[in-house]
Write a protein that holds these residues in place. Structure first.
Motif, short mmCIF file in Angstrom:
data_model
loop_
_atom_site.label_atom_id
_atom_site.label_comp_id
_atom_site.label_asym_id
_atom_site.label_seq_id
_atom_site.Cartn_x
_atom_site.Cartn_y
_atom_site.Cartn_z
N HIS A 111 0.85 -1.19 0.00
CA HIS A 111 0.00 0.00 0.00
C HIS A 111 0.88 1.25 0.00
O HIS A 111 1.63 1.50 0.95
N ALA A 112 0.82 2.05 -1.06
CA ALA A 112 1.74 3.18 -1.22
C ALA A 112 1.16 4.50 -0.76
O ALA A 112 1.90 5.48 -0.61
N GLU A 113 -0.15 4.60 -0.52
CA GLU A 113 -0.76 5.87 -0.15
C GLU A 113 -0.52 6.19 1.33
O GLU A 113 -0.30 5.30 2.15
N THR A 114 -0.55 7.48 1.65
CA THR A 114 -0.39 7.93 3.04
C THR A 114 -1.51 8.89 3.41
O THR A 114 -1.30 10.10 3.55
N PRO A 115 -2.74 8.39 3.56
CA PRO A 115 -3.86 9.26 3.94
C PRO A 115 -3.68 9.78 5.36
O PRO A 115 -2.93 9.20 6.16
N PRO A 116 -4.38 10.86 5.72
CA PRO A 116 -4.26 11.39 7.08
C PRO A 116 -4.76 10.38 8.12
O PRO A 116 -5.65 9.58 7.85
N VAL A 117 -4.18 10.46 9.31
CA VAL A 117 -4.44 9.48 10.37
C VAL A 117 -4.74 10.21 11.67
O VAL A 117 -4.15 11.25 11.98
N SER A 118 -5.67 9.66 12.44
CA SER A 118 -5.90 10.08 13.82
C SER A 118 -5.23 9.06 14.74
O SER A 118 -5.61 7.89 14.76
N ALA A 119 -4.21 9.50 15.46
CA ALA A 119 -3.46 8.62 16.35
C ALA A 119 -4.01 8.77 17.77
O ALA A 119 -4.08 9.89 18.30
N ALA A 130 7.09 11.99 17.14
CA ALA A 130 8.27 12.00 16.28
C ALA A 130 8.10 11.19 15.00
O ALA A 130 9.08 10.91 14.31
N GLN A 131 6.87 10.80 14.66
CA GLN A 131 6.65 10.01 13.46
C GLN A 131 6.95 10.83 12.19
O GLN A 131 6.65 12.03 12.14
N ASP A 132 7.54 10.17 11.19
CA ASP A 132 7.83 10.88 9.94
C ASP A 132 6.66 10.82 8.96
O ASP A 132 6.82 11.08 7.77
N TYR A 133 5.47 10.48 9.47
CA TYR A 133 4.27 10.41 8.64
C TYR A 133 3.83 11.83 8.27
O TYR A 133 3.88 12.74 9.10
N PRO A 134 3.34 12.05 7.03
CA PRO A 134 3.08 13.43 6.57
C PRO A 134 1.93 14.14 7.26
O PRO A 134 1.98 15.36 7.44
N ASP A 135 0.85 13.46 7.64
CA ASP A 135 -0.33 14.16 8.16
C ASP A 135 -1.04 13.31 9.20
O ASP A 135 -1.68 12.31 8.86
N TYR A 136 -0.93 13.71 10.45
CA TYR A 136 -1.66 12.99 11.50
C TYR A 136 -1.89 13.90 12.70
O TYR A 136 -1.12 14.82 12.97
N GLU A 137 -3.00 13.64 13.38
CA GLU A 137 -3.30 14.31 14.64
C GLU A 137 -3.13 13.31 15.77
O GLU A 137 -3.16 12.09 15.56
N ILE A 138 -2.98 13.81 16.99
CA ILE A 138 -2.82 12.95 18.16
C ILE A 138 -3.94 13.26 19.15
O ILE A 138 -4.19 14.43 19.47
N LEU A 139 -4.62 12.21 19.60
CA LEU A 139 -5.65 12.34 20.63
C LEU A 139 -5.25 11.50 21.82
O LEU A 139 -5.10 10.28 21.70
N ILE A 140 -5.05 12.14 22.96
CA ILE A 140 -4.69 11.46 24.20
C ILE A 140 -5.96 11.40 25.05
O ILE A 140 -6.63 12.40 25.25
N SER A 141 -6.28 10.20 25.53
CA SER A 141 -7.55 10.01 26.22
C SER A 141 -7.35 9.32 27.56
O SER A 141 -6.51 8.43 27.70
N ALA A 142 -8.13 9.75 28.55
CA ALA A 142 -8.06 9.16 29.88
C ALA A 142 -9.44 9.18 30.52
O ALA A 142 -10.26 10.04 30.23
N ALA A 143 -9.67 8.23 31.41
CA ALA A 143 -10.94 8.19 32.15
C ALA A 143 -10.94 9.21 33.27
O ALA A 143 -12.00 9.61 33.75
N ARG A 188 2.78 19.77 16.46
CA ARG A 188 1.92 18.63 16.14
C ARG A 188 0.55 18.82 16.78
O ARG A 188 0.44 19.04 17.98
N ALA A 189 -0.50 18.72 15.97
CA ALA A 189 -1.88 18.85 16.48
C ALA A 189 -2.16 17.78 17.51
O ALA A 189 -2.01 16.58 17.23
N CYS A 190 -2.57 18.18 18.70
CA CYS A 190 -2.80 17.24 19.79
C CYS A 190 -3.96 17.72 20.65
O CYS A 190 -4.03 18.90 21.00
N ARG A 191 -4.86 16.80 20.98
CA ARG A 191 -5.97 17.08 21.88
C ARG A 191 -5.98 16.07 23.01
O ARG A 191 -5.70 14.88 22.79
#
Length: 376
Positions: free
Chosen positions: A40-48, A68-81, A101-104
């Motif tokens: 798979h060669a595509e790199t679509p955006p990812v929600s991490a 520190a990922q070298d992926y072109p487009d991703y957001e980071i969501l950190i979740s806790a109870a 880096r976009a992070c919520r």
């Protein structure tokens, strides 16, 4: 009767050694075999997504690796109870060091699922901006190219990409025993990958929310403590396969106590017994201690004393695993012989215990593997 046990021991020994040999070869070949399948060669955006609970060993290193990922487009969501905790404080510090880096950070107060981890994942799954979701546990450290490698494995017909976890940086003898156990299991997972088999391994996963929705959404996972297995099974009903990435992920071990590693191994054993009803009874075939006992029974057939059959099998198995770990670049230390023996005692004890209980410990709570949290 003696000759019967000797021949039974010889058959067990031959099967066990054959399985060991196959796993050693497949474990070394897996990165090359799986890389050829990763088309798979595509790199679509990812929600991490990173669900967090406790401030585990290596926590900040593991969290920083997501940024520190070298992926072109991703957001980071950190979740806790929780609304606040030492783990959340550490997560905020790490995010503050990487403002680009976009992070919520989200509060996930769901209670519907048996799995506390799935309850923590509920809010970020609902609020993720992208279809592709990459989730990892808070004690998993990623190489910079890990997310790209996961996406390369998301080829036609694949619904879930997981990775083989490899233990790193143990700091106590209990931690070294657990590391030896995790890395022994890693060899078997690498073998499954070469053979084209895939299992839900929730340490790090890549999937599409649209596929999850077609499979029935979060509800398909809510009835099982092993949400990763439930996800893999749900996607399989859509005809989508689970595959392993050609790159492993590393699991921070740090300082562990014997009680911690015993409770964790019992939990995993109970989950495997519930979900892998054919393979679970056969697990001792992949264990050197039963193989050594079989070697002792079989030794008289070769004119050798039983003690020699036992010791030669155990020593040969240890040497084979140690050489394999060295070739893979995994940790090998002077503690390895003690960790090897401790692993065998721990894993067989947990395997036997899982036949008699559904009650497990996860974090600070007790759970019934079939129904969820217990009182008290």
């Amino acid at each position: 009767m003696t000759i019967f046990f000797s021949w039974a021991g010889a058959i067990w020994w031959c099967v066990a050694v054959a399985l060991l040999s196959v796993s050693l070869i497949c474990g070394l070949l897996q990165p090359f075999v799986q890389r050829r399948r990763a088309t798979h060669a595509e790199t679509p955006p990812v929600s991490a997504i990173i669900p967090i609970k406790c401030l585990d060993p290596g926590f900040e290193i593991a969290q920083a690796s997501m940024f520190a990922q070298d992926y072109p487009d991703y957001e980071i969501l950190i979740s806790a109870a929780e609304q606040d905790s030492p783990a959340l404080d550490a997560a905020r510090r790490v995010a503050g060091v990487h403002p680009a880096r976009a992070c919520r950070i989200l509060h996930s107060g769901a209670k519907a699922a048996v799995s506390p981890k799935l309850n923590t994942l509920a809010a970020p799954l609902a609020e993720a901006r992208h279809d592709f979701v990459f989730s990892k546990d808070s004690n998993m450290t990623l190489e910079p190219g890990a997310m790209t490698a996961f996406m390369r494995n998301f080829s036609e017909g694949v619904g879930l990409v997981v990775a083989v976890p490899v233990a790193v940086r143990p700091e106590t003898i209990a931690g070294r025993i657990e590391a030896f156990l995790i890395n022994g299991h890693a060899r078997l997972l690498l073998t499954a990958s070469v053979l084209g088999l895939g299992f839900g391994v929730g340490k790090a996963m890549l999937f599409r929310r649209s596929d999850l929705a077609k499979a029935g959404g979060v509800a398909i996972m809510s009835h099982m403590l092993a949400e990763d297995t439930a996800l893999s099974m749900g996607l399989a009903r859509l005809g989508l396969r689970t595959v392993f990435s050609h790159r492993p992920v590393t699991q921070e071990i740090g300082a562990r106590s014997f009680r911690e590693i015993y409770e964790r191994q019992v939990r995993w054993s109970v989950i495997r017994r519930a979900n892998e009803r054919f393979s679970y009874p056969l697990e001792p075939l992949a264990s050197p201690l039963p193989a050594a006992l079989a070697g002792a029974l079989a030794a008289p057939l070769a004119g050798a004393p039983a003690w020699l059959g036992f010791c030669a099998t155990l020593f040969g198995w240890f040497c084979a695993e140690t050489l394999f770990a060295a070739l893979k670049g995994w940790e090998v230390s002077a503690w390895a012989p003690l960790a090897f023996l401790g692993r065998e005692i721990l894993s067989l004890t947990a395997w036997l215990r899982a036949w008699t209980t559904h009650d497990v410990v996860w974090g600070t709570g007790r759970f019934d593997a079939r129904r969820g949290a217990r009182e008290g």
